[in-house]
Motif scaffolding. Structure first.
Motif, PDB file in Angstrom:
ATOM      1  N   MET A  23     -26.082  10.397  40.967  1.00 14.76           N
ATOM      2  CA  MET A  23     -26.653   9.603  42.046  1.00 14.76           C
ATOM      3  C   MET A  23     -27.503   8.465  41.505  1.00 14.76           C
ATOM      4  O   MET A  23     -27.538   7.369  42.071  1.00 14.76           O
ATOM      5  N   ALA A  24     -28.181   8.721  40.386  1.00 15.06           N
ATOM      6  CA  ALA A  24     -28.962   7.655  39.757  1.00 15.06           C
ATOM      7  C   ALA A  24     -28.057   6.535  39.264  1.00 15.06           C
ATOM      8  O   ALA A  24     -28.386   5.348  39.386  1.00 15.06           O
ATOM      9  N   ALA A  25     -26.894   6.903  38.738  1.00 15.24           N
ATOM     10  CA  ALA A  25     -25.965   5.891  38.232  1.00 15.24           C
ATOM     11  C   ALA A  25     -25.449   5.003  39.355  1.00 15.24           C
ATOM     12  O   ALA A  25     -25.454   3.766  39.244  1.00 15.24           O
ATOM     13  N   THR A  26     -24.985   5.609  40.445  1.00 19.78           N
ATOM     14  CA  THR A  26     -24.451   4.793  41.536  1.00 19.78           C
ATOM     15  C   THR A  26     -25.556   4.001  42.222  1.00 19.78           C
ATOM     16  O   THR A  26     -25.343   2.876  42.667  1.00 19.78           O
ATOM     17  N   SER A  27     -26.779   4.553  42.286  1.00 22.53           N
ATOM     18  CA  SER A  27     -27.908   3.809  42.856  1.00 22.53           C
ATOM     19  C   SER A  27     -28.247   2.603  41.994  1.00 22.53           C
ATOM     20  O   SER A  27     -28.531   1.518  42.512  1.00 22.53           O
ATOM     21  N   ALA A  28     -28.220   2.796  40.668  1.00 20.68           N
ATOM     22  CA  ALA A  28     -28.517   1.692  39.762  1.00 20.68           C
ATOM     23  C   ALA A  28     -27.475   0.582  39.887  1.00 20.68           C
ATOM     24  O   ALA A  28     -27.810  -0.609  39.839  1.00 20.68           O
ATOM     25  N   VAL A  29     -26.220   0.955  40.070  1.00 19.45           N
ATOM     26  CA  VAL A  29     -25.169  -0.052  40.257  1.00 19.45           C
ATOM     27  C   VAL A  29     -25.406  -0.833  41.544  1.00 19.45           C
ATOM     28  O   VAL A  29     -25.308  -2.067  41.567  1.00 19.45           O
ATOM     29  N   VAL A  30     -25.732  -0.126  42.626  1.00 16.08           N
ATOM     30  CA  VAL A  30     -25.980  -0.791  43.905  1.00 16.08           C
ATOM     31  C   VAL A  30     -27.186  -1.716  43.807  1.00 16.08           C
ATOM     32  O   VAL A  30     -27.194  -2.813  44.379  1.00 16.08           O
ATOM     33  N   MET A  31     -28.191  -1.301  43.050  1.00 17.29           N
ATOM     34  CA  MET A  31     -29.400  -2.116  42.885  1.00 17.29           C
ATOM     35  C   MET A  31     -29.221  -3.225  41.861  1.00 17.29           C
ATOM     36  O   MET A  31     -30.108  -4.063  41.693  1.00 17.29           O
ATOM     37  N   GLY A  32     -28.087  -3.198  41.152  1.00 17.51           N
ATOM     38  CA  GLY A  32     -27.805  -4.243  40.175  1.00 17.51           C
ATOM     39  C   GLY A  32     -28.560  -4.089  38.875  1.00 17.51           C
ATOM     40  O   GLY A  32     -28.770  -5.071  38.157  1.00 17.51           O
ATOM     41  N   SER A  33     -28.952  -2.873  38.528  1.00 21.41           N
ATOM     42  CA  SER A  33     -29.730  -2.631  37.316  1.00 21.41           C
ATOM     43  C   SER A  33     -28.841  -2.045  36.231  1.00 21.41           C
ATOM     44  O   SER A  33     -28.561  -0.834  36.228  1.00 21.41           O
ATOM     45  N   LEU A  34     -28.393  -2.871  35.308  1.00 18.98           N
ATOM     46  CA  LEU A  34     -27.523  -2.414  34.227  1.00 18.98           C
ATOM     47  C   LEU A  34     -28.212  -1.410  33.298  1.00 18.98           C
ATOM     48  O   LEU A  34     -27.613  -0.380  32.964  1.00 18.98           O
ATOM     49  N   PRO A  35     -29.463  -1.651  32.848  1.00 19.38           N
ATOM     50  CA  PRO A  35     -30.091  -0.670  31.948  1.00 19.38           C
ATOM     51  C   PRO A  35     -30.212   0.716  32.580  1.00 19.38           C
ATOM     52  O   PRO A  35     -29.933   1.729  31.923  1.00 19.38           O
ATOM     53  N   ARG A  36     -30.607   0.774  33.835  1.00 19.37           N
ATOM     54  CA  ARG A  36     -30.716   2.070  34.503  1.00 19.37           C
ATOM     55  C   ARG A  36     -29.351   2.738  34.657  1.00 19.37           C
ATOM     56  O   ARG A  36     -29.218   3.946  34.498  1.00 19.37           O
ATOM     57  N   ALA A  37     -28.333   1.949  34.974  1.00 16.88           N
ATOM     58  CA  ALA A  37     -26.987   2.507  35.125  1.00 16.88           C
ATOM     59  C   ALA A  37     -26.497   3.091  33.798  1.00 16.88           C
ATOM     60  O   ALA A  37     -25.924   4.188  33.769  1.00 16.88           O
ATOM     61  N   LEU A  38     -26.742   2.375  32.694  1.00 14.07           N
ATOM     62  CA  LEU A  38     -26.304   2.868  31.384  1.00 14.07           C
ATOM     63  C   LEU A  38     -27.026   4.145  31.002  1.00 14.07           C
ATOM     64  O   LEU A  38     -26.408   5.090  30.473  1.00 14.07           O
ATOM     65  N   ARG A  39     -28.329   4.212  31.270  1.00 13.57           N
ATOM     66  CA  ARG A  39     -29.083   5.431  30.946  1.00 13.57           C
ATOM     67  C   ARG A  39     -28.600   6.615  31.778  1.00 13.57           C
ATOM     68  O   ARG A  39     -28.461   7.734  31.271  1.00 13.57           O
ATOM     69  N   ALA A  40     -28.333   6.377  33.049  1.00  7.67           N
ATOM     70  CA  ALA A  40     -27.865   7.461  33.916  1.00  7.67           C
ATOM     71  C   ALA A  40     -26.474   7.937  33.495  1.00  7.67           C
ATOM     72  O   ALA A  40     -26.204   9.143  33.469  1.00  7.67           O
ATOM     73  N   PHE A  41     -25.587   6.996  33.157  1.00  9.19           N
ATOM     74  CA  PHE A  41     -24.255   7.375  32.687  1.00  9.19           C
ATOM     75  C   PHE A  41     -24.340   8.146  31.373  1.00  9.19           C
ATOM     76  O   PHE A  41     -23.614   9.131  31.174  1.00  9.19           O
ATOM     77  N   ALA A  42     -25.207   7.701  30.474  1.00  6.62           N
ATOM     78  CA  ALA A  42     -25.357   8.394  29.195  1.00  6.62           C
ATOM     79  C   ALA A  42     -25.848   9.826  29.402  1.00  6.62           C
ATOM     80  O   ALA A  42     -25.367  10.763  28.747  1.00  6.62           O
ATOM     81  N   LEU A  43     -26.801  10.016  30.316  1.00  8.71           N
ATOM     82  CA  LEU A  43     -27.306  11.365  30.592  1.00  8.71           C
ATOM     83  C   LEU A  43     -26.219  12.230  31.221  1.00  8.71           C
ATOM     84  O   LEU A  43     -26.094  13.419  30.896  1.00  8.71           O
ATOM     85  N   THR A  44     -25.411  11.636  32.083  1.00  7.51           N
ATOM     86  CA  THR A  44     -24.315  12.386  32.700  1.00  7.51           C
ATOM     87  C   THR A  44     -23.301  12.829  31.652  1.00  7.51           C
ATOM     88  O   THR A  44     -22.867  13.989  31.645  1.00  7.51           O
TER      89      THR A  44
END
Length: 337
Positions: free
Chosen positions: A78-99
């Protein structure tokens, strides 16, 4: 309907900007508590893996449901898809890495946990917790889309956050990964791939459906710059492409399942017609490609077996190899109460 009714309704359904700071603190693992939150995440994940692995091996649905509730793997998704919607690449990468780290941790740990279990106790035919996860179809995708949408709506509202456990039960994340580990330990590569397909279906459905819901309710307004908007558009497009690719093997599996059910039904009707006038009844009929295995029970004479083979070949529209198994039936009436 008044002119202001639609804006009022949208306000009730939309994302509350005042909740944004709390939303980010809950969803994204960052800041001074990062190490503690990561420790909590992996501790819960490994405990959920223990519960799910042995729940699957013991064919205990209740135990597996408990593992679904404990498992925290839906959080970084959920953090990954939220980060994508918010347009935050660093957050999306961190969430994907944790997943991804969580995925590998569950598979490896479940593999190790299953090593202490005798291999002859692991059944890929009679254990429902295994068989239900190694042959996913389109129903799995539709369920996952609904669960992903529900999860996104829940995390966007503090007042219904307790309902996320129900979504965790509806969508299966850790148990399929445990089946992957168990299958690899048993040398069942096909079962491992099938269970991994189920997990990827759930994962991508969460990303896509969750992203769509978060965009609709207005979380995407936090993507202010053109670069953030472009990243969101490309991210959602990537989700769609991956989901369409996943839908291909799911559709093939669904088609094969439907075709198999139709052929079994056709063969069953054919056998029942062949048994008319005889004191036998059909127990099971199993069509597997060219092989047809029929089990009947009763007493007395049967019509020639070649006749049934010819009738089945005409009904199935291909040559078949028939294996008829007869179970003698014996009846006795009691002589007293």
């Amino acid at each position: 309907m008044s002119a202001n009714s639609e804006p009022a309704l949208f306000t009730k359904l939309g994302f509350d900007p005042a909740y944004l700071s709390t939303f980010e603190d809950k969803l994204f693992i960052e800041g001074p508590q990062t190490a503690r939150r990561l420790t909590n995440f992996f501790t819960l994940l490994l405990l959920a893996t223990i519960i799910a692995t042995y729940g699957v091996l013991s064919n205990s649905t209740a135990t597996v449901i408990g593992a679904m509730i404990v498992a925290p793997l839906m959080g970084p998704m959920m953090a990954a898809t939220s980060a994508v919607v918010m347009g935050s690449l660093p957050r999306a990468l961190r969430a994907f890495a944790l997943t991804v780290a969580g995925i590998f941790a569950v598979i490896i740990f479940s593999y190790l946990l299953s090593l202490i279990v005798p291999s002859f106790t692991i059944s890929f035919t009679s254990n429902g917790e295994i068989t239900s996860r190694i042959n996913p179809g389109l129903y799995a995708l539709l369920t996952a889309l609904g669960a992903g949408a529900a999860g996104a709506f829940i995390i966007s509202r503090s007042e219904i956050a307790d309902s996320l456990g129900g979504v965790a039960i509806a969508i299966s994340l850790v148990p399929p990964l445990c089946v992957v580990g168990i299958s690899l330990r048993a040398g069942q590569l096909s079962a491992a791939l099938g269970s991994l397909l189920l997990f990827m279906t759930n994962f991508l459905a969460i990303l896509f459906a969750g992203g769509v819901v978060l965009v609709i309710i207005g979380l995407g307004k936090s993507a202010a710059s053109n670069e953030q908007v472009r990243f969101r558009r490309r991210g959602l497009l990537l989700f769609v492409v991956c989901l369409l690719l996943i839908a291909i093997p799911l559709s093939l599996t669904a088609y094969q399942n439907i075709t198999g059910l139709e052929e079994n039904n056709t063969a069953t009707v054919t056998v029942q017609n062949w048994l008319q006038g005889a004191s036998y009844q059909v127990d099971t009929v199993n069509v597997n490609g060219r092989d047809v295995v029929v089990t009947v029970d009763g007493t007395g004479q049967l019509q020639p077996l070649q006749q049934l083979a010819n009738q089945l070949a005409r009904a199935l529209r291909r040559p078949i190899l028939l294996n008829l198994r007869t179970v003698p039936a014996q009846n006795s009436e009691s002589q007293g109460p």
